[in-house]
Design a protein around this motif. Structure first.
Motif, PDB file in Angstrom:
ATOM      1  N   LYS A 292      33.590  16.637  40.671  1.00 24.94           N
ATOM      2  CA  LYS A 292      32.228  17.173  40.644  1.00 24.94           C
ATOM      3  C   LYS A 292      31.977  18.087  41.837  1.00 24.94           C
ATOM      4  CE  LYS A 292      27.362  15.723  40.643  1.00 24.94           C
ATOM      5  NZ  LYS A 292      26.991  16.396  39.372  1.00 24.94           N
ATOM      6  N   SER A 293      31.458  19.286  41.548  1.00 21.11           N
ATOM      7  CA  SER A 293      31.019  20.275  42.526  1.00 21.11           C
ATOM      8  C   SER A 293      32.155  21.003  43.257  1.00 21.11           C
ATOM      9  CB  SER A 293      30.047  19.687  43.559  1.00 21.11           C
ATOM     10  OG  SER A 293      28.909  20.518  43.692  1.00 21.11           O
ATOM     11  N   LEU A 294      33.405  20.728  42.874  1.00 15.37           N
ATOM     12  CA  LEU A 294      34.508  21.543  43.355  1.00 15.37           C
ATOM     13  C   LEU A 294      34.804  22.611  42.313  1.00 15.37           C
ATOM     14  CD1 LEU A 294      34.730  19.225  45.389  1.00 15.37           C
ATOM     15  CD2 LEU A 294      37.205  19.326  45.129  1.00 15.37           C
ATOM     16  N   GLY A 295      35.790  23.454  42.597  1.00 12.84           N
ATOM     17  CA  GLY A 295      36.153  24.488  41.647  1.00 12.84           C
ATOM     18  C   GLY A 295      36.645  23.897  40.333  1.00 12.84           C
ATOM     19  N   GLY A 296      36.636  24.722  39.291  1.00 12.48           N
ATOM     20  CA  GLY A 296      37.166  24.317  37.997  1.00 12.48           C
ATOM     21  C   GLY A 296      38.239  25.277  37.553  1.00 12.48           C
ATOM     22  N   TYR A 297      38.726  25.089  36.345  1.00 18.70           N
ATOM     23  CA  TYR A 297      39.723  26.014  35.815  1.00 18.70           C
ATOM     24  C   TYR A 297      39.583  26.106  34.302  1.00 18.70           C
ATOM     25  CZ  TYR A 297      42.463  21.681  35.085  1.00 18.70           C
ATOM     26  OH  TYR A 297      42.887  20.431  34.717  1.00 18.70           O
ATOM     27  N   ALA A 298      40.040  27.237  33.780  1.00 14.98           N
ATOM     28  CA  ALA A 298      39.962  27.494  32.346  1.00 14.98           C
ATOM     29  C   ALA A 298      41.156  26.889  31.637  1.00 14.98           C
ATOM     30  CB  ALA A 298      39.914  28.997  32.092  1.00 14.98           C
ATOM     31  N   VAL A 299      40.910  26.406  30.420  1.00 12.08           N
ATOM     32  CA  VAL A 299      41.985  25.896  29.570  1.00 12.08           C
ATOM     33  C   VAL A 299      41.865  26.556  28.205  1.00 12.08           C
ATOM     34  CG1 VAL A 299      42.209  23.682  30.763  1.00 12.08           C
ATOM     35  CG2 VAL A 299      40.593  23.900  28.868  1.00 12.08           C
TER      36      VAL A 299
ATOM     37  N   ALA B 251      43.518  23.523  40.592  1.00 10.92           N
ATOM     38  CA  ALA B 251      44.472  24.121  39.657  1.00 10.92           C
ATOM     39  C   ALA B 251      45.186  23.012  38.906  1.00 10.92           C
ATOM     40  CB  ALA B 251      45.490  24.980  40.411  1.00 10.92           C
ATOM     41  N   PRO B 252      45.486  23.208  37.621  1.00 12.97           N
ATOM     42  CA  PRO B 252      46.169  22.166  36.857  1.00 12.97           C
ATOM     43  C   PRO B 252      47.588  21.950  37.354  1.00 12.97           C
ATOM     44  CG  PRO B 252      46.031  24.190  35.588  1.00 12.97           C
ATOM     45  CD  PRO B 252      45.212  24.410  36.820  1.00 12.97           C
ATOM     46  N   ALA B 253      48.041  20.713  37.256  1.00 12.66           N
ATOM     47  CA  ALA B 253      49.412  20.335  37.590  1.00 12.66           C
ATOM     48  C   ALA B 253      49.831  19.266  36.588  1.00 12.66           C
ATOM     49  CB  ALA B 253      49.514  19.812  39.021  1.00 12.66           C
ATOM     50  N   TYR B 254      51.087  18.900  36.588  1.00  5.76           N
ATOM     51  CA  TYR B 254      51.562  17.908  35.631  1.00  5.76           C
ATOM     52  C   TYR B 254      50.837  16.583  35.834  1.00  5.76           C
ATOM     53  CZ  TYR B 254      54.535  14.647  33.127  1.00  5.76           C
ATOM     54  OH  TYR B 254      54.989  13.676  32.274  1.00  5.76           O
TER      55      TYR B 254
ATOM     56  N   THR C 180      31.648  32.847  18.653  1.00  6.23           N
ATOM     57  CA  THR C 180      33.001  32.359  18.913  1.00  6.23           C
ATOM     58  C   THR C 180      33.051  31.646  20.264  1.00  6.23           C
ATOM     59  OG1 THR C 180      33.892  34.278  17.730  1.00  6.23           O
ATOM     60  CG2 THR C 180      35.429  33.033  19.080  1.00  6.23           C
ATOM     61  N   LEU C 181      33.830  30.581  20.333  1.00  3.21           N
ATOM     62  CA  LEU C 181      34.086  29.921  21.604  1.00  3.21           C
ATOM     63  C   LEU C 181      35.051  30.792  22.403  1.00  3.21           C
ATOM     64  CD1 LEU C 181      33.667  27.307  23.307  1.00  3.21           C
ATOM     65  CD2 LEU C 181      35.799  26.471  22.290  1.00  3.21           C
ATOM     66  N   THR C 182      34.582  31.337  23.524  1.00  2.00           N
ATOM     67  CA  THR C 182      35.397  32.262  24.313  1.00  2.00           C
ATOM     68  C   THR C 182      35.885  31.659  25.623  1.00  2.00           C
ATOM     69  OG1 THR C 182      33.375  33.191  25.262  1.00  2.00           O
ATOM     70  CG2 THR C 182      34.308  34.314  23.344  1.00  2.00           C
ATOM     71  N   GLY C 183      35.354  30.502  26.008  1.00  4.28           N
ATOM     72  CA  GLY C 183      35.790  29.891  27.258  1.00  4.28           C
ATOM     73  C   GLY C 183      35.641  28.386  27.256  1.00  4.28           C
ATOM     74  N   LEU C 184      36.635  27.696  27.818  1.00  2.00           N
ATOM     75  CA  LEU C 184      36.615  26.243  28.007  1.00  2.00           C
ATOM     76  C   LEU C 184      36.940  25.977  29.473  1.00  2.00           C
ATOM     77  CD1 LEU C 184      38.673  24.854  24.969  1.00  2.00           C
ATOM     78  CD2 LEU C 184      36.354  24.146  25.573  1.00  2.00           C
ATOM     79  N   TYR C 185      36.084  25.224  30.154  1.00  6.54           N
ATOM     80  CA  TYR C 185      36.266  25.003  31.586  1.00  6.54           C
ATOM     81  C   TYR C 185      36.148  23.523  31.933  1.00  6.54           C
ATOM     82  CZ  TYR C 185      35.701  30.024  31.820  1.00  6.54           C
ATOM     83  OH  TYR C 185      35.860  31.366  31.624  1.00  6.54           O
ATOM     84  N   ILE C 186      37.057  23.077  32.790  1.00  5.99           N
ATOM     85  CA  ILE C 186      37.094  21.691  33.248  1.00  5.99           C
ATOM     86  C   ILE C 186      36.941  21.681  34.764  1.00  5.99           C
ATOM     87  CG2 ILE C 186      38.574  19.639  33.463  1.00  5.99           C
ATOM     88  CD1 ILE C 186      39.798  20.377  30.788  1.00  5.99           C
ATOM     89  N   TYR C 187      36.121  20.752  35.246  1.00  4.35           N
ATOM     90  CA  TYR C 187      35.888  20.572  36.676  1.00  4.35           C
ATOM     91  C   TYR C 187      36.268  19.125  37.021  1.00  4.35           C
ATOM     92  CZ  TYR C 187      33.016  24.578  35.406  1.00  4.35           C
ATOM     93  OH  TYR C 187      32.573  25.770  34.881  1.00  4.35           O
TER      94      TYR C 187
ATOM     95  N   PHE D 296      27.296  29.318  37.030  1.00  2.00           N
ATOM     96  CA  PHE D 296      26.571  28.380  36.171  1.00  2.00           C
ATOM     97  C   PHE D 296      27.425  27.208  35.714  1.00  2.00           C
ATOM     98  CE2 PHE D 296      24.625  32.551  35.922  1.00  2.00           C
ATOM     99  CZ  PHE D 296      23.311  32.236  36.250  1.00  2.00           C
ATOM    100  N   ARG D 297      28.702  27.219  36.040  1.00  2.00           N
ATOM    101  CA  ARG D 297      29.600  26.094  35.833  1.00  2.00           C
ATOM    102  C   ARG D 297      29.519  25.490  34.422  1.00  2.00           C
ATOM    103  NH1 ARG D 297      31.702  24.405  40.568  1.00  2.00           N
ATOM    104  NH2 ARG D 297      31.918  22.248  39.931  1.00  2.00           N
TER     105      ARG D 297
END
Length: 274
Positions: free
Chosen positions: A16-23, A63-66, A6-13, A180-181
């Motif tokens: 490049k090389s900064l933090g990411g967040y889950a969607v 962090a996501p924003a509009y 199962t797909l348990t995580g989706l991450y967007i960065y 592991f990004r």
């Protein structure tokens, strides 16, 4: 036959090389997940900056924003968060270098450059990859022609929860998946079973695992504090049992169909193996 995957995580960065967040869901595009690594910081020579040389980049959270995202500094609350739109306004261009690739990119806002210069205490520029830029993925391994953003080499990185759990049984101090990004995290199955995947499907979207991902010193950097492991873990331990052709492997470099939509909870089906 594999156990249920199962797909348990989706991450967007976004940068490049900064933090990411889950969607919870994400669109698949020709260069990877939509908005993934389309922005890049470059130094005075217009060469890409990563945590390999600048571990302090880990302190910049996203962090996501509009219609964009906010960047903050973990240890400097006096720096107000910086808003960056998902796409740049076409303006000045410059040529930038990512590994051996020389690409043209749009310049970000001067205000963004000033914010990063203050946050990192060094001169740097923020740039954006336009849809008009073509950066090919290892043509010798991908004759069908695949594109990638400012990511190191491939549009998607897949990693398994079982592999991380196995690694953590070998470490004095367990590490989280953010070392592991990955873009795509799956649950179920055996540790490292993705080593022999070729074609696999998530939901209705087909992917191809091209080769294992060789890991670097970035995995030794704590993404919360930007400090490096004094003993070189988890890379040191991984190298004792995941070494192949001078690379230490964890996860898979993956190409996709150029379009589709993924949702956490989608079933993952292995269609063919190497």
């Amino acid at each position: 036959m594999s156990a249920s995957l199962t797909l348990t995580g989706l991450y967007i960065y976004p940068v490049k090389s900064l933090g990411g967040y889950a969607v919870a869901e994400a669109d698949v595009t020709a260069r990877g997940l939509r908005h993934d690594r389309r922005w890049l910081l470059v130094d005075e020579r217009n060469r890409f900056m990563t945590q390999r040389q600048h571990p302090e980049l880990a302190l910049l959270t996203v962090a996501p924003a509009y219609n964009g995202f906010l960047i903050s500094h973990r240890q400097r609350p006096e720096l107000l968060p910086l808003f960056i739109p998902f796409e740049a306004t076409p303006n000045k261009t410059l040529f930038v270098t990512v590994w051996d690739d020389i690409l043209w990119a749009w310049r970000g806002a001067k205000e963004a450059d000033a914010w990063f210069a203050e946050a990192l205490d060094r001169s740097c520029r923020l740039v954006y990859m336009s849809d008009m830029v073509r950066r090919d993925v290892e043509p010798e391994l991908n004759p069908e022609g695949q594109l990638v953003s400012f990511a190191d080499g491939y549009p998607f990185l897949v990693a398994g929860e079982a592999a991380l759990a196995d690694l953590n049984t070998r470490l004095a101090q367990p590490v989280p998946m953010d070392r592991f990004r990955p873009n795509l995290v799956f649950g179920g199955g055996e540790a490292y079973e993705d080593d022999n995947w070729e074609q696999f499907q998530i939901g209705e979207t087909m992917f191809r695992a091209v080769r294992g991902c060789g890991r670097c010193v970035l995995t030794t950097i704590d993404q919360q504090t930007a400090t490096k492991s004094p003993v070189g873990d988890p890379l040191r331990t991984l190298a004792t049992y995941r070494k192949a052709e001078n690379s230490t492997l964890f996860g898979q470099n993956v190409t996709g169909p150029g379009r589709g939509r993924l949702r956490v909870g989608d079933a993952l089906t292995v269609v063919s193996r190497k």
